[in-house]
Design a protein around this motif. Sequence first.
Motif, PDB file in Angstrom:
ATOM      1  N   TYR A 220      15.058 -34.528  76.286  1.00 41.32           N
ATOM      2  CA  TYR A 220      14.515 -34.777  74.956  1.00 41.32           C
ATOM      3  C   TYR A 220      13.206 -35.566  74.978  1.00 41.32           C
ATOM      4  O   TYR A 220      12.345 -35.341  74.146  1.00 41.32           O
ATOM      5  CB  TYR A 220      15.557 -35.448  74.062  1.00 41.32           C
ATOM      6  CG  TYR A 220      16.642 -34.477  73.676  1.00 41.32           C
ATOM      7  CD1 TYR A 220      16.377 -33.435  72.798  1.00 41.32           C
ATOM      8  CD2 TYR A 220      17.906 -34.557  74.216  1.00 41.32           C
ATOM      9  CE1 TYR A 220      17.350 -32.511  72.455  1.00 41.32           C
ATOM     10  CE2 TYR A 220      18.895 -33.641  73.879  1.00 41.32           C
ATOM     11  CZ  TYR A 220      18.610 -32.627  73.001  1.00 41.32           C
ATOM     12  OH  TYR A 220      19.569 -31.712  72.672  1.00 41.32           O
TER      13      TYR A 220
ATOM     14  N   SER B 187      10.426 -33.078  75.689  1.00 39.92           N
ATOM     15  CA  SER B 187      10.327 -31.945  74.770  1.00 39.92           C
ATOM     16  C   SER B 187       9.046 -32.028  73.938  1.00 39.92           C
ATOM     17  O   SER B 187       8.797 -33.040  73.287  1.00 39.92           O
ATOM     18  CB  SER B 187      11.531 -31.931  73.824  1.00 39.92           C
ATOM     19  OG  SER B 187      11.287 -31.078  72.727  1.00 39.92           O
TER      20      SER B 187
ATOM     21  N   ALA C 178       8.499 -30.577  71.187  1.00 39.91           N
ATOM     22  CA  ALA C 178       8.872 -30.618  69.770  1.00 39.91           C
ATOM     23  C   ALA C 178       9.497 -31.952  69.356  1.00 39.91           C
ATOM     24  O   ALA C 178       9.297 -32.411  68.242  1.00 39.91           O
ATOM     25  CB  ALA C 178       9.830 -29.479  69.446  1.00 39.91           C
TER      26      ALA C 178
ATOM     27  N   ILE D 275      18.045 -28.951  67.561  1.00 36.56           N
ATOM     28  CA  ILE D 275      18.210 -29.960  68.614  1.00 36.56           C
ATOM     29  C   ILE D 275      19.076 -29.417  69.747  1.00 36.56           C
ATOM     30  O   ILE D 275      18.767 -29.591  70.924  1.00 36.56           O
ATOM     31  CB  ILE D 275      18.793 -31.258  68.022  1.00 36.56           C
ATOM     32  CG1 ILE D 275      17.743 -31.880  67.082  1.00 36.56           C
ATOM     33  CG2 ILE D 275      19.199 -32.234  69.108  1.00 36.56           C
ATOM     34  CD1 ILE D 275      18.240 -33.036  66.263  1.00 36.56           C
TER      35      ILE D 275
ATOM     36  N   ASN E  13      19.402 -26.284  70.546  1.00 41.29           N
ATOM     37  CA  ASN E  13      18.651 -25.227  71.226  1.00 41.29           C
ATOM     38  C   ASN E  13      17.630 -25.772  72.208  1.00 41.29           C
ATOM     39  O   ASN E  13      17.309 -25.111  73.199  1.00 41.29           O
ATOM     40  CB  ASN E  13      18.002 -24.294  70.210  1.00 41.29           C
ATOM     41  CG  ASN E  13      19.014 -23.394  69.555  1.00 41.29           C
ATOM     42  OD1 ASN E  13      20.082 -23.120  70.119  1.00 41.29           O
ATOM     43  ND2 ASN E  13      18.720 -22.936  68.352  1.00 41.29           N
ATOM     44  N   ILE E  14      17.113 -26.974  71.968  1.00 40.94           N
ATOM     45  CA  ILE E  14      16.224 -27.617  72.939  1.00 40.94           C
ATOM     46  C   ILE E  14      16.983 -27.814  74.252  1.00 40.94           C
ATOM     47  O   ILE E  14      16.478 -27.512  75.330  1.00 40.94           O
ATOM     48  CB  ILE E  14      15.707 -28.980  72.412  1.00 40.94           C
ATOM     49  CG1 ILE E  14      14.870 -28.814  71.155  1.00 40.94           C
ATOM     50  CG2 ILE E  14      14.967 -29.748  73.496  1.00 40.94           C
ATOM     51  CD1 ILE E  14      13.496 -28.264  71.340  1.00 40.94           C
TER      52      ILE E  14
ATOM     53  N   GLN F 215      17.766 -24.367  75.918  1.00 42.14           N
ATOM     54  CA  GLN F 215      16.578 -23.797  76.556  1.00 42.14           C
ATOM     55  C   GLN F 215      16.302 -24.484  77.890  1.00 42.14           C
ATOM     56  O   GLN F 215      15.961 -23.843  78.868  1.00 42.14           O
ATOM     57  CB  GLN F 215      15.349 -23.914  75.640  1.00 42.14           C
ATOM     58  CG  GLN F 215      14.117 -23.271  76.217  1.00 42.14           C
ATOM     59  CD  GLN F 215      14.254 -21.762  76.372  1.00 42.14           C
ATOM     60  OE1 GLN F 215      14.696 -21.096  75.455  1.00 42.14           O
ATOM     61  NE2 GLN F 215      13.892 -21.240  77.525  1.00 42.14           N
ATOM     62  N   ASN F 216      16.481 -25.802  77.922  1.00 39.10           N
ATOM     63  CA  ASN F 216      16.264 -26.525  79.162  1.00 39.10           C
ATOM     64  C   ASN F 216      17.252 -26.094  80.235  1.00 39.10           C
ATOM     65  O   ASN F 216      16.873 -25.896  81.396  1.00 39.10           O
ATOM     66  CB  ASN F 216      16.369 -28.036  78.919  1.00 39.10           C
ATOM     67  CG  ASN F 216      16.121 -28.824  80.172  1.00 39.10           C
ATOM     68  OD1 ASN F 216      17.062 -29.130  80.896  1.00 39.10           O
ATOM     69  ND2 ASN F 216      14.872 -29.146  80.416  1.00 39.10           N
TER      70      ASN F 216
END
Length: 66
Positions: free
Chosen positions: A5, A8, A10, A55, A57-58, A61-62
């Motif tokens: 996070y 990220s 975003a 959140i 999906n972050i 994706q990682n």
Amino acid sequence: LTEVYSSSPALGRYFRSAQVISFSNESSSVIYQLVFSVPPSTEGFMENVMNPDFIRNILRQNIHDE
């Protein structure tokens, strides 16, 4: 989680911390708390950027990128 996070594009500027609240070896599950510092309410910010699905999906994706 902290690395995911904080790096990220975003969410990195809003992310403050991650803490494990509960961990179970039996079910391999973890409950954690994410802390974000958000700007004063902006049109759609909480609904879009701080949306729980966004959140999650972050993190997904990682994991996928790894």
